[in-house]
Structures are given as C-alpha cells and as structure tokens.
Motif scaffolding. Sequence first.
Motif, PDB file in Angstrom:
ATOM      1  N   ARG A  76       0.836  -1.212   0.000  1.00 40.84           N
ATOM      2  CA  ARG A  76       0.000   0.000   0.000  1.00 40.84           C
ATOM      3  C   ARG A  76       0.866   1.257   0.000  1.00 40.84           C
ATOM      4  N   ALA A  77       1.905   1.261   0.819  1.00 42.94           N
ATOM      5  CA  ALA A  77       2.787   2.433   0.875  1.00 42.94           C
ATOM      6  C   ALA A  77       3.489   2.650  -0.456  1.00 42.94           C
ATOM      7  N   ALA A  84       2.766   9.718  -5.386  1.00 37.24           N
ATOM      8  CA  ALA A  84       2.597  10.894  -4.533  1.00 37.24           C
ATOM      9  C   ALA A  84       3.914  11.606  -4.247  1.00 37.24           C
ATOM     10  N   LEU A  85       4.978  10.856  -3.977  1.00 40.00           N
ATOM     11  CA  LEU A  85       6.254  11.510  -3.666  1.00 40.00           C
ATOM     12  C   LEU A  85       6.806  12.303  -4.855  1.00 40.00           C
ATOM     13  N   PRO A  86       6.886  11.734  -6.054  1.00 43.18           N
ATOM     14  CA  PRO A  86       7.335  12.561  -7.191  1.00 43.18           C
ATOM     15  C   PRO A  86       6.444  13.773  -7.418  1.00 43.18           C
ATOM     16  N   ALA A  87       5.126  13.592  -7.226  1.00 48.56           N
ATOM     17  CA  ALA A  87       4.214  14.721  -7.423  1.00 48.56           C
ATOM     18  C   ALA A  87       4.479  15.819  -6.404  1.00 48.56           C
ATOM     19  N   LEU A  88       4.680  15.445  -5.148  1.00 50.14           N
ATOM     20  CA  LEU A  88       4.948  16.435  -4.104  1.00 50.14           C
ATOM     21  C   LEU A  88       6.260  17.176  -4.364  1.00 50.14           C
ATOM     22  N   ALA A 123       3.510  14.450   2.979  1.00 50.84           N
ATOM     23  CA  ALA A 123       3.990  13.093   2.702  1.00 50.84           C
ATOM     24  C   ALA A 123       3.445  12.095   3.718  1.00 50.84           C
ATOM     25  N   LEU A 124       3.103  12.567   4.906  1.00 48.37           N
ATOM     26  CA  LEU A 124       2.520  11.709   5.944  1.00 48.37           C
ATOM     27  C   LEU A 124       1.000  11.750   5.931  1.00 48.37           C
ATOM     28  N   TYR A 125       0.414  12.431   4.958  1.00 47.72           N
ATOM     29  CA  TYR A 125      -1.047  12.493   4.786  1.00 47.72           C
ATOM     30  C   TYR A 125      -1.749  13.040   6.031  1.00 47.72           C
ATOM     31  N   LEU A 145      -6.308  11.703  -0.685  1.00 46.71           N
ATOM     32  CA  LEU A 145      -5.306  10.772  -0.177  1.00 46.71           C
ATOM     33  C   LEU A 145      -5.170  10.883   1.331  1.00 46.71           C
ATOM     34  N   GLY A 146      -5.486  12.059   1.873  1.00 47.12           N
ATOM     35  CA  GLY A 146      -5.485  12.235   3.323  1.00 47.12           C
ATOM     36  C   GLY A 146      -6.548  11.420   4.017  1.00 47.12           C
ATOM     37  N   TYR A 147      -7.535  10.972   3.277  1.00 51.39           N
ATOM     38  CA  TYR A 147      -8.534  10.030   3.779  1.00 51.39           C
ATOM     39  C   TYR A 147      -8.093   8.587   3.505  1.00 51.39           C
TER      40      TYR A 147
END
Length: 367
Positions: A76-77, A84-88, A123-125, A145-147
């Motif tokens: 899942r991670a 998400a990481l490249p986007a951030l 990154a930790l949502y 994604l925070g949900y």
Amino acid sequence: MKKAFSCYLDLVRFLAALLVVMDHFVAYRIVSPAQAQWLPQWGREAVVTFFVLSGFVIAHAAQSRQQSLAQYAAARAARLYSVALPALVLAFGAAYLVQAHLAVPMHDAYQVQKWFVYLPFHALYLGELWRFSETPVWLGAYWSLGYEAWYYAFFGVLYFLRGRTRLVALALILLVMGYKLWLLLPVWYSGVLLWRWYGRWPITAGLARAGMLLAPVLLFFYLHWQGEMVLRALAEAYWPWPAWPLGSADRVLGDYLIGLLVLLNFYCALHARLSTPEWLVQVGRVLAFYTFPLYLAHSLVMSSWLALRPSAQGGGEEVLVIAAIVLATWLFGQLSRPLRTALERSLLALWQGLCEAGGGVRGWLGK
C-alpha cells in the motif's frame, strides 16, 4: 475476481479520474463559460466512487493474496508513494522556482516558504486530520489521499491483527484520524463489506443488468435536481459542533447517498454475467495503471500552467493543457513503475532487518 468484472472496475476507475479532470477544467477556469456548461462537474461523486472501489479492491487483494501485515503495508505504501512523492517534490520544486525567479504571486506561498515543514506534513497524509484542511501547493486533488491512506491503515490493523493488540491499534488510528475521516469511513468500508457479502443475496442476470443502469440514472436525476446542494446545506445546518468545521467532509450526506448508488451498481455488476473481449481487458488494465498518475498530474499541470499563463483562464488554451496533462500522466506512470517495485522491496527489507535486530536483542537479553 472474474476477469470481466475486474475490467469493469478498471474502466470505472479511469472514468472517475476523467470526471475529476473535467470538473477541475471548470473549477480552474481552463475552459470558457460556454464550454463549461457542457462539462459534468461530478468530481466529488467520482472521489466517492474511488472510495467504494478502493475498499472493495483492498479487501479482495488482502484475502486472495494471503499477505502478511508487513506485505500489505509495504504494498500500500509503495502504491501511494510511487506517484505521490514525485508529485509532491515536483510541485514544491516548481512552485519554488516560479515564486523565486519569476516573481509570480502565489496563493499557497506560505507552504513554499516553509517547504521543510509542509513537504513531510503532506507526505505523511496529515492534511485532513481533525481540524486541518491543507492541500499541497498545486495539488488540489491530493486531499482525498489524506482520507484513503488512513483507511488503508485502519483496514490493515482490523484485518491482520488479533485480540487486544488490534483493539489498541484501532483505537490509536481512530484517535489520530479525527472526526472528518470518521464521517466518511463508512463510505470506504462499504466496499469492504461488498466484497465480503456480495454472494449472500444472489440475483438474476437480467435484474442485475437493470440495476446497473438504474444507479447512474438515479445519480443523474439527483445531480440534475441539485440534491447535492440540499444535502450539503442540511449537513452544515445540523452539524452540532460549529467550532469543528466539516471542511472537506461537508458533503457527507450526499457522499452516503452516492456511496449507496455506487454499491448498487457494483453489486449488480457482480451478478450481471458480464462478458468482455480480451482486447478491452488489456485496454482496461492500461487505463487503470495510469488512473492514479492522471489524478495527481492533472492538477499540477493546471496549477502551474495558470501560474505561468494567467491569461489562459477563460479558455483558448485547453487543447495545449490537455496535451500537457497527457504527457505528464505518461511520465508519472513511467516513473512510478520502477519506483513502486523499489519501494516495496526496500520496505520489506527494512522490516525484515528490524525483525532480525529485534530477535537478536531478545536473544542477547535472554543470555
């Protein structure tokens, strides 16, 4: 899971992402007002569809693949962070360059100035926990994604742990999640229940196919008659704690209704005896692979485009924006494939190392 139904979910997933993109074309004013009236603004309904679909697929994967908690968590991670990481990093980096060197005013400049706080924060949502209501700079679609990330954690603990350990871990996760995530948890978890119970009440194929059509028809009339606005007003009016704003959960009543319609559609599709040609199955898999990259890439492209070219608001450059979104989606997808594999392997290796270190410490203490 039958191949035809899996293909159906793949196509629904990609269609939901397209609905989010079209909604944002209107919200970001990439298109003219005349064009906007022809585009469906169903982005929220698409996200609810994602939630139900996600719960169903996660429950299926956990049971069919016979994973351990560590394997589940790593998978899942890796799935989330590979996109998400490249986007951030790209969003914060591009926003920093635009602000620093082009002197373009930015709405979320405070996040760029304190990137060392907000980059790990997102990154930790953490953006939707309790009273927080923060989305990353230039990544407006990131809020969901925070949900979902916390729902993954909730399910993993519920499914893989037992006894007192599970109760304590669930209590801690719920305590961290906060009231907004509590409110929408039933929508996501309904997908899990669908996976567990869909075989209990079988229906005929004809009735199932009629039910598949009924759900989108009811959705159309609900939106046409602005039922979402009525339910949103009711939720805000009867929310008993005004000091704790609903924020991104302010459409909770409408989300419950949409979730029921999605459940109806999926339940009927499971019993409709769908038949899908092999070429469509392959197309569905490709589209499903690019759904998550599209979901994050499009808002990054739109936001950066408007920051550099404010004159694009109101239409005139929508074809160029679409081309940029397609290119960015493809690049994100190509990057995410090897990154996902590397992250999953690294996380599993890290867990294995921690377990071995813990065993060594216990053995040393035993001596």
